[in-house]
Motif scaffolding. Structure first.
Motif, PDB file in Angstrom:
ATOM      1  N   SER A  69      21.996  45.421  13.559  1.00 37.24           N
ATOM      2  CA  SER A  69      21.707  46.371  12.852  1.00 37.24           C
ATOM      3  C   SER A  69      22.013  47.834  13.075  1.00 37.24           C
ATOM      4  O   SER A  69      22.380  48.414  12.317  1.00 37.24           O
ATOM      5  N   LYS A  70      22.114  48.088  14.264  1.00 35.84           N
ATOM      6  CA  LYS A  70      22.442  49.317  14.953  1.00 35.84           C
ATOM      7  C   LYS A  70      23.872  49.429  14.706  1.00 35.84           C
ATOM      8  O   LYS A  70      24.474  50.333  14.573  1.00 35.84           O
ATOM      9  N   ARG A  71      24.673  48.493  15.165  1.00 38.04           N
ATOM     10  CA  ARG A  71      26.039  48.452  15.204  1.00 38.04           C
ATOM     11  C   ARG A  71      26.725  48.525  13.854  1.00 38.04           C
ATOM     12  O   ARG A  71      27.738  49.397  13.482  1.00 38.04           O
ATOM     13  N   LEU A  72      25.942  47.917  12.825  1.00 39.46           N
ATOM     14  CA  LEU A  72      26.223  48.156  11.609  1.00 39.46           C
ATOM     15  C   LEU A  72      26.154  49.271  10.893  1.00 39.46           C
ATOM     16  O   LEU A  72      27.077  49.918  10.416  1.00 39.46           O
ATOM     17  N   GLU A  76      29.552  51.351   9.599  1.00 39.66           N
ATOM     18  CA  GLU A  76      29.423  51.371   8.209  1.00 39.66           C
ATOM     19  C   GLU A  76      28.812  52.864   7.518  1.00 39.66           C
ATOM     20  O   GLU A  76      29.137  53.051   6.418  1.00 39.66           O
ATOM     21  N   GLY A  77      27.781  53.144   8.300  1.00 43.42           N
ATOM     22  CA  GLY A  77      26.998  54.277   7.798  1.00 43.42           C
ATOM     23  C   GLY A  77      25.769  53.879   6.944  1.00 43.42           C
ATOM     24  O   GLY A  77      25.615  52.715   6.587  1.00 43.42           O
ATOM     25  N   ARG A  78      25.032  54.704   6.426  1.00 46.00           N
ATOM     26  CA  ARG A  78      23.826  54.401   5.959  1.00 46.00           C
ATOM     27  C   ARG A  78      23.845  53.474   4.644  1.00 46.00           C
ATOM     28  O   ARG A  78      23.105  52.709   4.193  1.00 46.00           O
ATOM     29  N   GLU A  79      24.677  54.281   3.713  1.00 47.07           N
ATOM     30  CA  GLU A  79      24.847  53.564   2.240  1.00 47.07           C
ATOM     31  C   GLU A  79      25.088  51.978   2.365  1.00 47.07           C
ATOM     32  O   GLU A  79      24.716  51.339   1.783  1.00 47.07           O
ATOM     33  N   LYS A 158      15.270  52.308  22.592  1.00 47.99           N
ATOM     34  CA  LYS A 158      15.315  53.822  22.523  1.00 47.99           C
ATOM     35  C   LYS A 158      16.216  54.052  21.267  1.00 47.99           C
ATOM     36  O   LYS A 158      17.012  55.185  21.252  1.00 47.99           O
ATOM     37  N   ILE A 159      16.128  53.447  20.099  1.00 48.56           N
ATOM     38  CA  ILE A 159      16.840  53.704  18.844  1.00 48.56           C
ATOM     39  C   ILE A 159      16.138  54.495  18.098  1.00 48.56           C
ATOM     40  O   ILE A 159      15.006  53.929  17.746  1.00 48.56           O
ATOM     41  N   THR A 160      16.586  55.752  17.480  1.00 53.23           N
ATOM     42  CA  THR A 160      15.747  56.432  16.894  1.00 53.23           C
ATOM     43  C   THR A 160      16.104  56.374  15.233  1.00 53.23           C
ATOM     44  O   THR A 160      15.461  56.865  14.536  1.00 53.23           O
TER      45      THR A 160
END
Length: 206
Positions: A69-72, A76-79, A158-160
């Motif tokens: 999920s973090k790599r995506l 690719e960005g939020r949208e 530590k993912i914000t």
């Protein structure tokens, strides 16, 4: 008389040592097969309680999901990551209904969904995942997650960024609809958005 002592080469010495060790091991096997081979795989597994095995397996899945999920999001960005969550996790919710059926989790009203969805999530995410049902009738139920393996993993790394609220929203929506097309799920609170818990409201529309 020739009193010289002949020492073998290092290579010859090591070869002889290896052959000797192999012969010793073979002899030990023939004499004491149980000691030579050790215990069976099953006997080792018996040392690990089923809940610990479940926790370890679930932990691997959760860690992979967090990293993916973090790599995506980064790539690719939020949208686009939200679009992915909508498509994939809605489908996963539908698929989870099939697992619920296999496990014998039955019911098609709001109260049943409040039991079924958290139960299946706990199967996936492990025994440390905890839910509480705030209210539950056939028409309406409120569920909150008090301990989430996914969120704990996000915090540990530590993912914000918010990489789980969209996933949770669409998974619950897809699962609820699969249980009963008249069921709706509304994601009303989310830890990534600053709330103390994640919370869903399930309603059976007439």
């Amino acid at each position: 008389m020739d009193t010289r002592v002949c020492f073998p080469s290092r290579r010859g010495f090591l070869k002889g040592l290896a052959v000797g060790a192999g012969g010793y091991a073979l002899g030990s096997f023939l004499i004491h097969p149980n000691e030579a081979m050790g215990q069976s795989i099953e006997s080792y597994l018996e040392k690990v309680p089923m809940e610990a095995r479940w926790d370890l397996a679930a932990g691997g899945l959760v860690s992979w999901q967090v990293d993916f999920s973090k790599r995506l999001l980064d790539k690719e960005g939020r949208e686009k990551s939200v679009e992915y969550a909508k498509a994939q996790y809605s489908a996963m919710g539908v698929g989870s209904k099939k697992l619920a059926d296999r496990l014998g989790f039955t019911g098609n009203d709001a109260k049943s969904a409040a039991l079924i969805i958290p139960a299946v999530i706990t199967v996936w995410y492990g025994p440390k995942t905890k839910f509480e049902i705030e209210e539950a009738t056939a028409e309406k139920a409120r569920v909150k997650c008090t301990n989430c393996a996914f969120w704990n993993n996000v915090q540990a790394k530590k993912i914000t960024d918010d990489i789980c609220s969209a996933k949770s929203r669409y998974y619950w929506e897809g699962f609820a609809k699969a249980i009963n097309p008249k069921l709706t799920s509304t994601f009303v609170k989310a830890k990534p958005l600053g709330d103390s818990v994640c919370e869903w409201v399930l309603e059976l529309k007439t």
